[in-house]
Scaffold this motif. Structure first.
Motif, PDB file in Angstrom:
ATOM      1  N   ASP A   1      -7.084   5.044 -15.160  1.00 51.14           N
ATOM      2  CA  ASP A   1      -6.276   5.328 -13.984  1.00 51.14           C
ATOM      3  C   ASP A   1      -5.261   6.428 -14.309  1.00 51.14           C
ATOM      4  O   ASP A   1      -4.713   6.477 -15.407  1.00 51.14           O
ATOM      5  CB  ASP A   1      -5.551   4.049 -13.552  1.00 51.14           C
ATOM      6  CG  ASP A   1      -4.949   4.172 -12.178  1.00 51.14           C
ATOM      7  OD1 ASP A   1      -3.901   4.842 -12.065  1.00 51.14           O
ATOM      8  OD2 ASP A   1      -5.519   3.614 -11.227  1.00 51.14           O
ATOM      9  N   GLU A   2      -4.999   7.317 -13.326  1.00 49.72           N
ATOM     10  CA  GLU A   2      -4.059   8.417 -13.553  1.00 49.72           C
ATOM     11  C   GLU A   2      -2.655   7.928 -13.844  1.00 49.72           C
ATOM     12  O   GLU A   2      -1.846   8.643 -14.438  1.00 49.72           O
ATOM     13  CB  GLU A   2      -4.028   9.335 -12.340  1.00 49.72           C
ATOM     14  CG  GLU A   2      -3.572   8.649 -11.067  1.00 49.72           C
ATOM     15  CD  GLU A   2      -3.584   9.577  -9.868  1.00 49.72           C
ATOM     16  OE1 GLU A   2      -3.464  10.801 -10.073  1.00 49.72           O
ATOM     17  OE2 GLU A   2      -3.739   9.093  -8.740  1.00 49.72           O
ATOM     18  N   MET A   3      -2.326   6.695 -13.465  1.00 49.48           N
ATOM     19  CA  MET A   3      -0.988   6.173 -13.712  1.00 49.48           C
ATOM     20  C   MET A   3      -0.730   5.916 -15.189  1.00 49.48           C
ATOM     21  O   MET A   3       0.421   5.770 -15.596  1.00 49.48           O
ATOM     22  CB  MET A   3      -0.775   4.880 -12.914  1.00 49.48           C
ATOM     23  CG  MET A   3      -0.625   5.083 -11.427  1.00 49.48           C
ATOM     24  SD  MET A   3       0.741   6.186 -10.992  1.00 49.48           S
ATOM     25  CE  MET A   3       2.134   5.277 -11.619  1.00 49.48           C
TER      26      MET A   3
ATOM     27  N   VAL B   1       1.349   8.671 -16.350  1.00 47.66           N
ATOM     28  CA  VAL B   1       2.733   8.510 -15.915  1.00 47.66           C
ATOM     29  C   VAL B   1       3.468   7.529 -16.817  1.00 47.66           C
ATOM     30  O   VAL B   1       4.589   7.783 -17.271  1.00 47.66           O
ATOM     31  CB  VAL B   1       2.778   8.035 -14.450  1.00 47.66           C
ATOM     32  CG1 VAL B   1       4.220   7.816 -13.998  1.00 47.66           C
ATOM     33  CG2 VAL B   1       2.086   9.031 -13.540  1.00 47.66           C
TER      34      VAL B   1
ATOM     35  N   LEU C   1      -1.094  -2.312 -13.168  1.00 45.53           N
ATOM     36  CA  LEU C   1      -2.005  -1.192 -13.386  1.00 45.53           C
ATOM     37  C   LEU C   1      -3.424  -1.676 -13.680  1.00 45.53           C
ATOM     38  O   LEU C   1      -4.413  -1.029 -13.307  1.00 45.53           O
ATOM     39  CB  LEU C   1      -1.482  -0.333 -14.538  1.00 45.53           C
ATOM     40  CG  LEU C   1      -2.245   0.942 -14.878  1.00 45.53           C
ATOM     41  CD1 LEU C   1      -2.339   1.843 -13.656  1.00 45.53           C
ATOM     42  CD2 LEU C   1      -1.561   1.680 -16.012  1.00 45.53           C
TER      43      LEU C   1
ATOM     44  N   PHE D   1      -8.355   2.914  -6.752  1.00 43.12           N
ATOM     45  CA  PHE D   1      -6.919   2.740  -6.938  1.00 43.12           C
ATOM     46  C   PHE D   1      -6.656   1.441  -7.682  1.00 43.12           C
ATOM     47  O   PHE D   1      -7.291   0.423  -7.427  1.00 43.12           O
ATOM     48  CB  PHE D   1      -6.189   2.659  -5.589  1.00 43.12           C
ATOM     49  CG  PHE D   1      -6.046   3.969  -4.882  1.00 43.12           C
ATOM     50  CD1 PHE D   1      -5.177   4.923  -5.352  1.00 43.12           C
ATOM     51  CD2 PHE D   1      -6.769   4.231  -3.731  1.00 43.12           C
ATOM     52  CE1 PHE D   1      -5.027   6.130  -4.692  1.00 43.12           C
ATOM     53  CE2 PHE D   1      -6.628   5.426  -3.065  1.00 43.12           C
ATOM     54  CZ  PHE D   1      -5.753   6.387  -3.544  1.00 43.12           C
ATOM     55  N   SER D   2      -5.691   1.508  -8.583  1.00 42.45           N
ATOM     56  CA  SER D   2      -5.107   0.266  -9.080  1.00 42.45           C
ATOM     57  C   SER D   2      -3.981  -0.118  -8.121  1.00 42.45           C
ATOM     58  O   SER D   2      -3.554   0.675  -7.278  1.00 42.45           O
ATOM     59  CB  SER D   2      -4.543   0.462 -10.485  1.00 42.45           C
ATOM     60  OG  SER D   2      -3.468   1.388 -10.457  1.00 42.45           O
TER      61      SER D   2
ATOM     62  N   ASN E   1      -1.025   2.259  -8.669  1.00 38.76           N
ATOM     63  CA  ASN E   1      -1.279   3.609  -8.160  1.00 38.76           C
ATOM     64  C   ASN E   1      -1.101   3.648  -6.639  1.00 38.76           C
ATOM     65  O   ASN E   1      -0.462   4.554  -6.090  1.00 38.76           O
ATOM     66  CB  ASN E   1      -2.696   4.031  -8.548  1.00 38.76           C
ATOM     67  CG  ASN E   1      -2.910   5.531  -8.416  1.00 38.76           C
ATOM     68  OD1 ASN E   1      -2.160   6.222  -7.743  1.00 38.76           O
ATOM     69  ND2 ASN E   1      -3.942   6.026  -9.056  1.00 38.76           N
ATOM     70  N   PHE E   2      -1.661   2.671  -5.954  1.00 42.16           N
ATOM     71  CA  PHE E   2      -1.562   2.620  -4.496  1.00 42.16           C
ATOM     72  C   PHE E   2      -0.115   2.435  -4.048  1.00 42.16           C
ATOM     73  O   PHE E   2       0.341   3.077  -3.094  1.00 42.16           O
ATOM     74  CB  PHE E   2      -2.429   1.484  -3.948  1.00 42.16           C
ATOM     75  CG  PHE E   2      -2.477   1.400  -2.457  1.00 42.16           C
ATOM     76  CD1 PHE E   2      -3.281   2.257  -1.718  1.00 42.16           C
ATOM     77  CD2 PHE E   2      -1.706   0.472  -1.776  1.00 42.16           C
ATOM     78  CE1 PHE E   2      -3.319   2.183  -0.334  1.00 42.16           C
ATOM     79  CE2 PHE E   2      -1.734   0.389  -0.389  1.00 42.16           C
ATOM     80  CZ  PHE E   2      -2.552   1.258   0.328  1.00 42.16           C
TER      81      PHE E   2
ATOM     82  N   VAL F   1       2.671   3.287  -5.646  1.00 40.13           N
ATOM     83  CA  VAL F   1       3.448   4.510  -5.881  1.00 40.13           C
ATOM     84  C   VAL F   1       3.188   5.530  -4.775  1.00 40.13           C
ATOM     85  O   VAL F   1       4.113   6.169  -4.262  1.00 40.13           O
ATOM     86  CB  VAL F   1       3.109   5.110  -7.261  1.00 40.13           C
ATOM     87  CG1 VAL F   1       3.676   6.509  -7.410  1.00 40.13           C
ATOM     88  CG2 VAL F   1       3.650   4.214  -8.370  1.00 40.13           C
ATOM     89  N   LYS F   2       1.923   5.687  -4.394  1.00 39.61           N
ATOM     90  CA  LYS F   2       1.596   6.630  -3.322  1.00 39.61           C
ATOM     91  C   LYS F   2       2.172   6.175  -1.981  1.00 39.61           C
ATOM     92  O   LYS F   2       2.598   6.988  -1.160  1.00 39.61           O
ATOM     93  CB  LYS F   2       0.073   6.798  -3.227  1.00 39.61           C
ATOM     94  CG  LYS F   2      -0.516   7.617  -4.372  1.00 39.61           C
ATOM     95  CD  LYS F   2      -2.019   7.723  -4.251  1.00 39.61           C
ATOM     96  CE  LYS F   2      -2.579   8.757  -5.224  1.00 39.61           C
ATOM     97  NZ  LYS F   2      -2.251   8.505  -6.630  1.00 39.61           N
TER      98      LYS F   2
END
Length: 467
Positions: A100-102, A105, A135, A146-147, A150-151, A153-154
């Protein structure tokens, strides 16, 4: 069977696909060797195989703290059994979800704890366990896009971008849970804020005296009355203190140090923080950035120890009042205090995403001459950054932990705001901030007039003789 263990020595774990894939292969291998309660020894640099954890905690511990040194033969994690059976470990195609992209972060956020070169070694703080749990969890069964983190945060980003109210956000969460009963989301905006605070996006609430005399902070944090005017710290109902203590005023303080460290934790911005040393204008008659000005150059001459490391931070401060309600018939003045980083190039340093809100001073009146009371937390931190600095990991270097120092070079404000910041009145007989006590002024009818301006002109200027 030979197991590739080279991934265990990688330092920049968050940005390395090799480390992530190696960790997933390791978890695939050890899942067959947990005990009857689902626990197994943790080989992270903090636990050192002395503590037992479940597999999901094992992943976050190793990602956060790194793999322990010297553990070359995984005797507690089934290496001998796999070697004797000649079994191969499943690769990325064996059902392991993509990273995951997070994770990138989180790697920026906890880099000071995770980096082996950080002062004091790996941290024992478990504040990130909830973040890793969110996460790891899927947003909805079968959805790998999406985790939950992640969802969320968006979703919070959309709230800020479109100025949603907290109530609207709560109603949206209820609607999502009603439409998708199995969705893994927080229950309210309050819970979302608590989770975001663990990502370093929080602030400190400091109570203020009703008359702006003092802050209930540090040595005065436990007092119930103002040490200056003896006013109660709390609002009273019918002359009595309510069961739930409600302060008269609350100052929001956003610490500067963690935000400056975050700039160096990301490779892109870490490189940009050196721009001021290489991006100076080669034309002496052109000023495109404060680094080209005389004030910057004079500061460099006076403080060679500070300027010896180009990564030390130079800041500018801007402050002014505004009406947050947008209704000009309602008299209310709230003062944000914003910092900008002049290390960055001119096309970035003034962009909204690189401006740092440090203080949010409450109304309803402007702070006026009491501005110094509200600035105390920021001034104390700036003094600390100037004298001692902060140990900071520089993502642009492999072993990049350095002592970051910072200084405040300028303030940016209009004349009334300057009066509040400096404490020198912008009205009356001594209004000039340059002349101070020697301001040439006199009373003309009902106004104060200022004269003597021609003395600032060149000796041979034609205006000197022009009546």
């Amino acid at each position: 069977m030979t197991i590739d263990k080279s991934w265990t020595t990688i330092r920049r774990r968050g940005s390395s696909n090799e480390f992530w894939n190696g960790l997933q292969h390791f978890l695939q291998m050890v899942k067959h060797f947990v005990n009857d309660r689902g626990f197994i020894k943790c080989p992270c640099r903090r636990c050192l195989n002395n503590a037992n954890h479940q597999l999901e905690d094992l992943e976050s511990h190793i990602f956060r703290n790194g793999f322990m040194f010297g553990y070359n033969q995984w005797i507690h994690h089934g290496e001998l059994a796999y070697a004797n059976a000649g079994t191969t470990v499943a690769g990325p195609s064996g059902g392991i979800h993509e990273r995951d992209e997070m994770f990138d972060v989180l790697d920026d956020i906890i880099s000071e704890d995770a980096d082996e070169d950080a002062v004091g070694g790996p941290s024992s703080n478990d504040q990130y366990d909830d973040l890793f749990a969110t996460l790891r969890s899927e947003l909805y069964p079968g959805v790998s896009t999406f985790s939950s983190l992640n969802f969320l945060v968006k979703l919070m980003y959309l709230k800020v971008l479109n100025k949603w109210t907290n109530k609207l956000f709560d109603e949206l969460l209820k609607l999502l849970k009603l439409a998708f009963p199995k969705i893994d989301l927080v229950e309210s905006h309050y819970e979302a804020k608590k989770l975001m605070t663990k990502m370093g996006l929080g602030y400190s609430s400091i109570h203020v005296c009703k008359n702006d005399c003092a802050l209930f902070w540090k040595e005065k944090s436990l007092k119930d009355t103002c040490p200056v005017c003896s006013e109660s710290r709390w609002k009273l109902q019918s002359g009595k203190r309510s069961r739930k203590n409600v302060p008269h005023k609350v100052l929001r303080y956003f610490p500067v140090g963690p935000r400056l460290k975050r700039l160096f934790a990301t490779l892109k911005t870490a490189k940009l923080m050196r721009w001021h040393s290489t991006g100076k204008s080669k034309d002496n008659d052109v000023m495109r950035h404060p680094v080209d000005g005389k004030s910057w150059q004079e500061f460099d001459k006076r403080h060679p120890q500070f300027t010896g490391d180009v990564r030390n931070v130079r800041l500018g401060l801007a402050a002014d009042g505004f009406n947050p309600f947008g209704n000009m018939s309602l008299s209310y003045s709230m003062w944000p205090v914003v910092l900008t980083t002049y290390n960055l190039p001119p096309w970035i340093c003034m962009k909204a995403e690189y401006l740092m809100l440090s203080l949010l001073i409450p109304g309803p009146q402007s702070p006026g001459k009491d501005m110094d009371v509200f600035l105390r937390p920021l001034i104390d931190e700036l003094k600390e950054l100037w004298v001692h600095g902060l140990d900071t990991r520089d993502a642009a270097y492999e072993n990049g932990v350095f002592r970051m120092r910072a200084t405040l070079l300028w303030t940016v404000n209009d004349f009334p705001a300057r009066s509040s910041l400096s404490g020198w009145s912008g009205q009356g007989y001594r209004a000039c901030p340059t002349c101070n006590e020697d301001t040439p002024s006199m009373r003309v009818i009902r106004k104060t007039a200022y004269f003597g301006h021609r003395r600032f002109l060149a000796t041979n200027h034609h205006w000197r003789s022009n009546l």
